[in-house]
Scaffold this motif. Structure first.
Motif, PDB file in Angstrom:
ATOM      1  N   LEU A   6      75.136  26.764  51.753  1.00  4.45           N
ATOM      2  CA  LEU A   6      75.365  25.430  51.407  1.00  4.45           C
ATOM      3  C   LEU A   6      74.422  24.445  52.050  1.00  4.45           C
ATOM      4  CD1 LEU A   6      79.014  25.702  52.486  1.00  4.45           C
ATOM      5  CD2 LEU A   6      78.274  25.461  50.149  1.00  4.45           C
ATOM      6  N   ILE A   7      73.613  23.610  51.025  1.00  2.00           N
ATOM      7  CA  ILE A   7      72.737  22.552  51.269  1.00  2.00           C
ATOM      8  C   ILE A   7      73.185  21.481  51.151  1.00  2.00           C
ATOM      9  CG2 ILE A   7      70.115  21.877  50.969  1.00  2.00           C
ATOM     10  CD1 ILE A   7      70.026  24.817  49.574  1.00  2.00           C
ATOM     11  N   PHE A   8      73.167  20.406  52.339  1.00  2.00           N
ATOM     12  CA  PHE A   8      73.506  19.038  52.091  1.00  2.00           C
ATOM     13  C   PHE A   8      72.349  18.256  52.360  1.00  2.00           C
ATOM     14  CE2 PHE A   8      77.612  20.602  51.649  1.00  2.00           C
ATOM     15  CZ  PHE A   8      78.232  19.970  50.930  1.00  2.00           C
ATOM     16  N   SER A   9      71.919  17.178  51.747  1.00  2.00           N
ATOM     17  CA  SER A   9      70.837  16.387  51.771  1.00  2.00           C
ATOM     18  C   SER A   9      70.971  14.808  51.583  1.00  2.00           C
ATOM     19  CB  SER A   9      69.378  16.891  51.075  1.00  2.00           C
ATOM     20  OG  SER A   9      69.176  18.163  51.180  1.00  2.00           O
ATOM     21  N   ALA A  10      70.285  14.064  52.042  1.00  2.17           N
ATOM     22  CA  ALA A  10      70.513  12.551  52.032  1.00  2.17           C
ATOM     23  C   ALA A  10      69.476  11.915  52.572  1.00  2.17           C
ATOM     24  CB  ALA A  10      71.798  12.199  52.332  1.00  2.17           C
ATOM     25  N   PRO A  11      69.376  10.515  52.087  1.00  2.00           N
ATOM     26  CA  PRO A  11      68.612   9.581  53.029  1.00  2.00           C
ATOM     27  C   PRO A  11      69.627   9.405  54.520  1.00  2.00           C
ATOM     28  CG  PRO A  11      68.599   8.772  50.847  1.00  2.00           C
ATOM     29  CD  PRO A  11      69.270   9.976  50.869  1.00  2.00           C
ATOM     30  N   SER A  12      68.879   9.101  55.593  1.00  2.00           N
ATOM     31  CA  SER A  12      69.572   8.756  56.731  1.00  2.00           C
ATOM     32  C   SER A  12      70.468   7.521  56.474  1.00  2.00           C
ATOM     33  CB  SER A  12      68.682   8.477  57.801  1.00  2.00           C
ATOM     34  OG  SER A  12      67.655   9.353  58.191  1.00  2.00           O
ATOM     35  N   GLY A  13      71.829   7.870  57.071  1.00  2.00           N
ATOM     36  CA  GLY A  13      72.699   6.922  57.049  1.00  2.00           C
ATOM     37  C   GLY A  13      73.774   7.052  55.517  1.00  2.00           C
ATOM     38  N   SER A  14      73.584   8.133  54.796  1.00  2.00           N
ATOM     39  CA  SER A  14      74.207   8.273  53.596  1.00  2.00           C
ATOM     40  C   SER A  14      75.529   8.934  54.184  1.00  2.00           C
ATOM     41  CB  SER A  14      73.516   9.311  52.611  1.00  2.00           C
ATOM     42  OG  SER A  14      72.345   8.483  52.447  1.00  2.00           O
ATOM     43  N   GLY A  15      75.821   9.430  54.901  1.00  2.00           N
ATOM     44  CA  GLY A  15      77.005  10.181  55.522  1.00  2.00           C
ATOM     45  C   GLY A  15      77.126  11.806  55.375  1.00  2.00           C
ATOM     46  N   LYS A  16      75.978  12.386  55.225  1.00  2.00           N
ATOM     47  CA  LYS A  16      75.947  13.821  55.147  1.00  2.00           C
ATOM     48  C   LYS A  16      76.440  14.724  56.498  1.00  2.00           C
ATOM     49  CE  LYS A  16      70.895  14.796  56.151  1.00  2.00           C
ATOM     50  NZ  LYS A  16      70.466  13.553  56.701  1.00  2.00           N
ATOM     51  N   TYR A 112      63.980  28.506  47.614  1.00  2.00           N
ATOM     52  CA  TYR A 112      64.060  29.643  48.421  1.00  2.00           C
ATOM     53  C   TYR A 112      65.166  30.357  48.155  1.00  2.00           C
ATOM     54  CZ  TYR A 112      63.369  32.850  52.473  1.00  2.00           C
ATOM     55  OH  TYR A 112      63.265  34.013  53.241  1.00  2.00           O
ATOM     56  N   PHE A 113      66.552  29.724  48.251  1.00  2.00           N
ATOM     57  CA  PHE A 113      67.878  30.794  48.110  1.00  2.00           C
ATOM     58  C   PHE A 113      68.254  30.749  46.742  1.00  2.00           C
ATOM     59  CE2 PHE A 113      67.779  29.228  52.584  1.00  2.00           C
ATOM     60  CZ  PHE A 113      67.966  30.577  53.165  1.00  2.00           C
ATOM     61  N   GLY A 114      67.882  30.060  45.767  1.00  2.00           N
ATOM     62  CA  GLY A 114      68.206  29.989  44.229  1.00  2.00           C
ATOM     63  C   GLY A 114      69.764  30.039  44.176  1.00  2.00           C
ATOM     64  N   ASP A 115      70.372  30.916  43.319  1.00  2.00           N
ATOM     65  CA  ASP A 115      71.733  30.744  42.947  1.00  2.00           C
ATOM     66  C   ASP A 115      72.679  31.247  43.995  1.00  2.00           C
ATOM     67  OD1 ASP A 115      70.924  30.139  40.403  1.00  2.00           O
ATOM     68  OD2 ASP A 115      71.305  32.222  39.702  1.00  2.00           O
ATOM     69  N   ALA A 116      72.077  31.605  45.245  1.00  2.00           N
ATOM     70  CA  ALA A 116      73.019  31.680  46.481  1.00  2.00           C
ATOM     71  C   ALA A 116      73.146  30.613  47.210  1.00  2.00           C
ATOM     72  CB  ALA A 116      72.211  32.697  47.248  1.00  2.00           C
ATOM     73  N   ALA A 117      72.680  29.411  46.761  1.00  2.00           N
ATOM     74  CA  ALA A 117      72.767  28.309  47.358  1.00  2.00           C
ATOM     75  C   ALA A 117      73.411  27.212  46.564  1.00  2.00           C
ATOM     76  CB  ALA A 117      71.337  27.493  47.864  1.00  2.00           C
ATOM     77  N   LEU A 118      74.375  26.175  46.917  1.00  2.00           N
ATOM     78  CA  LEU A 118      74.726  25.178  46.283  1.00  2.00           C
ATOM     79  C   LEU A 118      74.104  23.965  47.113  1.00  2.00           C
ATOM     80  CD1 LEU A 118      76.743  23.288  44.815  1.00  2.00           C
ATOM     81  CD2 LEU A 118      78.496  23.503  46.534  1.00  2.00           C
ATOM     82  N   SER A 119      73.338  23.134  46.258  1.00  2.00           N
ATOM     83  CA  SER A 119      72.757  21.960  46.883  1.00  2.00           C
ATOM     84  C   SER A 119      73.341  20.564  46.289  1.00  2.00           C
ATOM     85  CB  SER A 119      71.187  22.033  46.390  1.00  2.00           C
ATOM     86  OG  SER A 119      70.947  21.693  45.157  1.00  2.00           O
ATOM     87  N   ALA A 178      83.771  16.724  48.449  1.00  2.00           N
ATOM     88  CA  ALA A 178      82.813  17.797  49.063  1.00  2.00           C
ATOM     89  C   ALA A 178      83.752  19.229  49.141  1.00  2.00           C
ATOM     90  CB  ALA A 178      82.465  17.301  50.470  1.00  2.00           C
ATOM     91  N   GLU A 179      84.838  19.056  49.714  1.00  2.00           N
ATOM     92  CA  GLU A 179      85.737  19.926  49.903  1.00  2.00           C
ATOM     93  C   GLU A 179      86.001  20.691  48.540  1.00  2.00           C
ATOM     94  OE1 GLU A 179      89.911  19.065  51.270  1.00  2.00           O
ATOM     95  OE2 GLU A 179      88.817  17.752  52.790  1.00  2.00           O
ATOM     96  N   THR A 180      86.170  20.168  47.322  1.00  2.00           N
ATOM     97  CA  THR A 180      86.385  20.905  46.195  1.00  2.00           C
ATOM     98  C   THR A 180      85.205  21.483  45.593  1.00  2.00           C
ATOM     99  OG1 THR A 180      87.873  19.081  45.299  1.00  2.00           O
ATOM    100  CG2 THR A 180      86.829  20.315  43.619  1.00  2.00           C
ATOM    101  N   LEU A 181      83.926  20.798  45.970  1.00  2.00           N
ATOM    102  CA  LEU A 181      82.645  21.593  45.460  1.00  2.00           C
ATOM    103  C   LEU A 181      82.497  22.685  46.377  1.00  2.00           C
ATOM    104  CD1 LEU A 181      80.331  18.569  45.530  1.00  2.00           C
ATOM    105  CD2 LEU A 181      80.856  19.851  43.586  1.00  2.00           C
ATOM    106  N   VAL A 182      82.580  22.684  47.402  1.00  2.00           N
ATOM    107  CA  VAL A 182      82.530  23.824  48.685  1.00  2.00           C
ATOM    108  C   VAL A 182      83.497  25.013  48.242  1.00  2.00           C
ATOM    109  CG1 VAL A 182      82.591  24.777  50.830  1.00  2.00           C
ATOM    110  CG2 VAL A 182      81.154  22.709  50.156  1.00  2.00           C
ATOM    111  N   ASP A 183      84.761  24.789  47.865  1.00  2.00           N
ATOM    112  CA  ASP A 183      85.907  25.491  47.669  1.00  2.00           C
ATOM    113  C   ASP A 183      85.409  26.371  46.480  1.00  2.00           C
ATOM    114  OD1 ASP A 183      87.292  25.035  49.811  1.00  2.00           O
ATOM    115  OD2 ASP A 183      88.447  23.733  48.918  1.00  2.00           O
ATOM    116  N   PHE A 185      82.459  26.689  44.974  1.00  2.00           N
ATOM    117  CA  PHE A 185      81.252  27.605  45.270  1.00  2.00           C
ATOM    118  C   PHE A 185      81.545  28.780  45.942  1.00  2.00           C
ATOM    119  CE2 PHE A 185      77.349  28.631  47.863  1.00  2.00           C
ATOM    120  CZ  PHE A 185      76.516  29.068  46.719  1.00  2.00           C
ATOM    121  N   LEU A 186      82.508  28.624  47.087  1.00  2.00           N
ATOM    122  CA  LEU A 186      82.607  29.783  48.248  1.00  2.00           C
ATOM    123  C   LEU A 186      83.497  30.951  47.433  1.00  2.00           C
ATOM    124  CD1 LEU A 186      83.241  28.242  51.364  1.00  2.00           C
ATOM    125  CD2 LEU A 186      81.192  29.461  50.506  1.00  2.00           C
ATOM    126  N   ASN A 187      84.239  30.523  46.218  1.00  2.00           N
ATOM    127  CA  ASN A 187      85.306  31.223  45.565  1.00  2.00           C
ATOM    128  C   ASN A 187      84.701  31.972  44.406  1.00  2.00           C
ATOM    129  OD1 ASN A 187      87.546  31.186  47.569  1.00  2.00           O
ATOM    130  ND2 ASN A 187      87.919  29.118  46.837  1.00  2.00           N
TER     131      ASN A 187
END
Length: 188
Positions: A6-16, A112-119, A178-183, A185-187
């Motif tokens: 799982l990859i979470f990115s954002a400008p500083s202060g976005s809440g990541k 690098y991680f391709g389909d093994a990653a959710l960005s 975020a919970e919905t996206l991760v759930d 992807f993981l399932n």
């Protein structure tokens, strides 16, 4: 589930970091990848917890030895990167890796991680809101805040390079999304 990222990115202060910490509290099978950096600790940061802190010279030596999955010189002599040993450590436990990285690192990790990653790109409602959040967290000098705000507009152009964009204009809603996206992807 092992081998997923799982990859979470954002400008500083976005809440990541807030979103990543929330997800870590919900999922014991997800483990935070501690990034390496050459910047000094801020506030109460501890080596090996928030970051692995190295001097710029040591960081360069690790790069020369091929120890990184990805790294970036974000500012002059301010490096950030993901050590291969950190990825191997987490996967050896059978855990899912979660990254909290800058946008260039996020794009590099996805490649690098391709389909093994959710960005996921976390976007604040505006640059003005980013400034307000950075001032409120009180961990940077006014000069550093202005440097981060100036960089944020450029970083926002990276959003389309991510699998999904999560707008954090309301924290409760952003956490649920975020919970919905991760759930999902993981399932898969």
């Amino acid at each position: 589930m092992s081998g997923k990222v799982l990859i979470f990115s954002a400008p500083s202060g976005s809440g990541k970091s807030t979103i990543v910490n929330h997800l870590l509290g919900l999922h014991p099978e997800i483990e935070f990848s501690v990034s390496a950096t050459s910047r000094p600790p801020r506030g109460e940061e501890k080596d090996g917890v928030e970051y692995l802190f190295y001097s710029a010279d040591v960081f360069r030596a690790l790069v020369a030895d091929g120890k990184f999955v990805e790294y970036e010189e974000v500012y002059a002599d301010r490096f950030y990167g993901t050590l291969k040993s950190e990825v191997n450590r987490i996967w050896a436990k059978g855990h899912v890796i979660i990254f909290d990285v800058d946008v260039k690192g996020g794009v590099s990790l996805k490649k690098y991680f391709g389909d093994a990653a959710l960005s996921v790109f976390i976007q604040a409602p505006s640059v003005e809101e980013l400034r307000r959040r950075l001032v409120a967290r009180a961990t940077d000098t006014p000069e550093a805040i202005e440097q981060r705000v100036a960089k944020a507009a450029q970083e926002m152009t990276y959003a389309p390079k991510f699998d999904t964009i999560l707008v954090n204009d309301d924290l409760t809603t952003a956490l649920q999304e975020a919970e919905t996206l991760v759930d999902r992807f993981l399932n898969d």
